[in-house]
Design an enzyme around this catalytic site. Structure first.
Site, PDB file in Angstrom:
ATOM      1  N   ARG A   9     -15.086   2.348  11.435  1.00  0.00           N
ATOM      2  CA  ARG A   9     -14.262   1.152  11.562  1.00  0.00           C
ATOM      3  C   ARG A   9     -13.568   1.222  12.920  1.00  0.00           C
ATOM      4  NH1 ARG A   9     -10.318   1.492   6.834  1.00  0.00           N
ATOM      5  NH2 ARG A   9      -9.397  -0.253   7.978  1.00  0.00           N
ATOM      6  N   SER A  11     -10.381   0.658  13.661  1.00  0.00           N
ATOM      7  CA  SER A  11      -8.957   0.993  13.741  1.00  0.00           C
ATOM      8  C   SER A  11      -8.774   2.330  14.460  1.00  0.00           C
ATOM      9  CB  SER A  11      -8.333   1.066  12.353  1.00  0.00           C
ATOM     10  OG  SER A  11      -8.726   2.259  11.700  1.00  0.00           O
ATOM     11  N   LYS A  81      -9.249   8.930   0.361  1.00  0.00           N
ATOM     12  CA  LYS A  81      -8.546   8.118  -0.630  1.00  0.00           C
ATOM     13  C   LYS A  81      -9.019   6.666  -0.652  1.00  0.00           C
ATOM     14  CE  LYS A  81      -4.294   6.520   1.494  1.00  0.00           C
ATOM     15  NZ  LYS A  81      -2.842   6.594   1.362  1.00  0.00           N
ATOM     16  N   ASP A  82      -9.755   6.240   0.366  1.00  0.00           N
ATOM     17  CA  ASP A  82     -10.314   4.887   0.358  1.00  0.00           C
ATOM     18  C   ASP A  82     -11.679   4.824  -0.315  1.00  0.00           C
ATOM     19  OD1 ASP A  82      -8.095   3.883   1.693  1.00  0.00           O
ATOM     20  OD2 ASP A  82      -8.961   4.230   3.673  1.00  0.00           O
ATOM     21  N   THR A 125       5.994  -0.932   1.073  1.00  0.00           N
ATOM     22  CA  THR A 125       4.736  -0.246   0.753  1.00  0.00           C
ATOM     23  C   THR A 125       3.804  -1.263   0.105  1.00  0.00           C
ATOM     24  OG1 THR A 125       3.627   1.482  -0.517  1.00  0.00           O
ATOM     25  CG2 THR A 125       5.620   0.580  -1.497  1.00  0.00           C
ATOM     26  N   LEU A 128       0.781   0.393  -5.238  1.00  0.00           N
ATOM     27  CA  LEU A 128       1.462   0.376  -6.536  1.00  0.00           C
ATOM     28  C   LEU A 128       1.818   1.787  -6.980  1.00  0.00           C
ATOM     29  CD1 LEU A 128      -0.610  -2.320  -8.496  1.00  0.00           C
ATOM     30  CD2 LEU A 128       1.639  -2.584  -7.430  1.00  0.00           C
ATOM     31  N   ARG A 129       1.061   2.779  -6.535  1.00  0.00           N
ATOM     32  CA  ARG A 129       1.370   4.173  -6.838  1.00  0.00           C
ATOM     33  C   ARG A 129       2.713   4.577  -6.212  1.00  0.00           C
ATOM     34  NH1 ARG A 129       1.142   8.405  -3.621  1.00  0.00           N
ATOM     35  NH2 ARG A 129       0.133   7.185  -2.002  1.00  0.00           N
ATOM     36  N   ARG A 130       2.894   4.200  -4.949  1.00  0.00           N
ATOM     37  CA  ARG A 130       4.165   4.521  -4.293  1.00  0.00           C
ATOM     38  C   ARG A 130       5.296   3.709  -4.900  1.00  0.00           C
ATOM     39  NH1 ARG A 130       1.066   4.449   1.482  1.00  0.00           N
ATOM     40  NH2 ARG A 130       0.508   6.668   1.560  1.00  0.00           N
ATOM     41  N   ARG A 147       1.768  -4.858   5.110  1.00  0.00           N
ATOM     42  CA  ARG A 147       0.354  -4.608   5.410  1.00  0.00           C
ATOM     43  C   ARG A 147       0.196  -4.297   6.884  1.00  0.00           C
ATOM     44  NH1 ARG A 147      -4.638  -6.176   3.508  1.00  0.00           N
ATOM     45  NH2 ARG A 147      -5.034  -4.508   4.970  1.00  0.00           N
ATOM     46  N   ASN A 149      -1.984  -1.905  10.045  1.00  0.00           N
ATOM     47  CA  ASN A 149      -2.270  -0.492  10.300  1.00  0.00           C
ATOM     48  C   ASN A 149      -0.968   0.307  10.443  1.00  0.00           C
ATOM     49  OD1 ASN A 149      -1.356  -0.840  12.956  1.00  0.00           O
ATOM     50  ND2 ASN A 149      -3.397  -1.408  13.666  1.00  0.00           N
ATOM     51  N   ARG A 153       2.994  -0.987  10.899  1.00  0.00           N
ATOM     52  CA  ARG A 153       4.013  -0.791   9.856  1.00  0.00           C
ATOM     53  C   ARG A 153       5.278  -0.166  10.428  1.00  0.00           C
ATOM     54  NH1 ARG A 153       0.703   0.644   4.295  1.00  0.00           N
ATOM     55  NH2 ARG A 153      -1.162  -0.478   4.929  1.00  0.00           N
ATOM     56  N   CYS A 241      -7.560   3.008  -5.644  1.00  0.00           N
ATOM     57  CA  CYS A 241      -6.241   3.110  -5.012  1.00  0.00           C
ATOM     58  C   CYS A 241      -5.434   1.839  -5.195  1.00  0.00           C
ATOM     59  CB  CYS A 241      -6.336   3.533  -3.546  1.00  0.00           C
ATOM     60  SG  CYS A 241      -6.763   2.208  -2.431  1.00  0.00           S
TER      61      CYS A 241
END
Ligand code: PBG
Length: 309
Positions: A9, A11, A81-82, A125, A128-130, A147, A149, A153, A241
């Site tokens: 990607r 980024s 994690k993605d 954030t 939903l986990r955080r 949202r 990168n 943020r 995630c």
């Protein structure tokens, strides 16, 4: 000697991770030529909606996988994690390099500790986990989606009404931002990280054995063990995630110790289990079963329904 084409990607984080892998392959004595091919994914184009509402992490990997099937690229480096818990036919995660820091970072304006934020303070954030775990610790705070990168943020923290944001320590370090920005490192007993957080996944065609042998030079057996325990748990809960699930495994001598988490987005229900064992998949399975017995599946299903509607 075969030239190896690596898909990435665009980024900064993705390109840095790709360069890190190529650099480590070179250091391991691989002398092949590498070419990096940049690929724009749907997830990179959609920036103004909650990620979990538009299809979650699959958005970042689909185009790259198509390029791999079409043999335009030979392998791709992803944030572990993605990665969806199930891989498409013919492709697999063949290599897992050594893990970076697994923790989440709490970054606050004026360095105010999490426990001292005033009631109603805004924490940014999009996970939903955080959200679940921050609200479990501080139900009086407000969570606001953020949202973009990593770099943007940090900029939003400074320019908008956020009092603090949560980011992965690994991502921050990889894009070259200073750890001095971090107010607190959130240990897994405060905030269980995402499954695979800090680890990389190298994905390639299952039948490309020549490439597997090269990549194997930078596989890390310990990271592979812990990530396998975490991902087995994630798979059995049918998680991704985009739902409030976390898992972190570490090694203690020959044992794997996995802490697994499922919670409601409002943080009112937080389920955690810690399991010790020697076989990664068995450890992941035991953690999943224990949480399922306590109602974790119902929580995951309910969140998925809400995201769909
Ligand atoms: N969800 C986006 C994402 N995907 C991977 C990372 C970097 C963390 C990692 O390497 O696991 C991040 C940023 C973040 O969560 O702060």
């Amino acid at each position: 000697m075969r030239k190896i084409v690596v898909g990435s990607r665009k980024s900064n984080l993705a390109l840095t991770q790709t360069d890190w892998v190529i650099d480590h392959l070179r250091k391991a004595g691989i002398t092949n030529e590498f070419e990096v091919k940049k690929i724009v994914t749907k997830g990179d184009q959609i920036l103004n909606v909650t990620l979990s509402k538009v299809g979650g992490k699959a958005l970042f990997v689909k185009e790259i996988e198509k390029a791999m099937y079409d043999k335009e690229i030979d392998f791709a480096v992803h944030s572990m994690k993605d990665m969806p818990s199930e891989m498409p036919d013919g492709l697999s995660i063949t290599t897992i390099p050594v893990r970076e820091d697994h923790r989440d970072a709490y970054i606050a304006k004026n360095d105010i500790p999490l426990k001292d934020l005033p009631a109603g303070a805004i924490v940014g954030t999009s996970s939903l986990r955080r959200k679940s775990q921050i609200l479990a610790a501080r139900p009086d705070l407000e969570i606001k989606w953020i949202r973009g990168n990593i770099e943007s943020r940090i900029r939003k923290l400074n320019e908008e009404d956020y009092d603090a944001i949560i980011l992965a320590v690994s991502g921050l370090k990889r894009v070259g931002l200073s750890e001095e920005l971090i107010t607190e490192y959130l240990e897994p007993d405060v905030c269980v990280p995402a499954v695979g957080q800090g680890a990389l996944a190298i994905e390639c065609r299952e039948d490309d054995e020549e490439l597997h042998a090269l990549l194997n030079q930078i596989n890390d057996a310990n990271t592979e063990k812990t990530v396998t325990a975490e991902r087995t748990f994630l798979y059995l809960l049918e998680g991704s995630c985009s739902v409030p699930i976390g898992g972190y495994a570490r090694l203690d001598g020959g044992d794997i110790i996995l802490t697994a988490f499922v919670g409601t987005p409002d943080g009112k229900t937080v389920l955690k289990e810690t399991v010790r064992g020697t076989e990664p998949k068995a450890v992941g399975k035991e953690a999943a079963e224990k949480l399922i017995n306590r109602g974790a599946k119902e929580i995951v299903e309910k969140v998925k329904e809400e995201l769909d509607s």
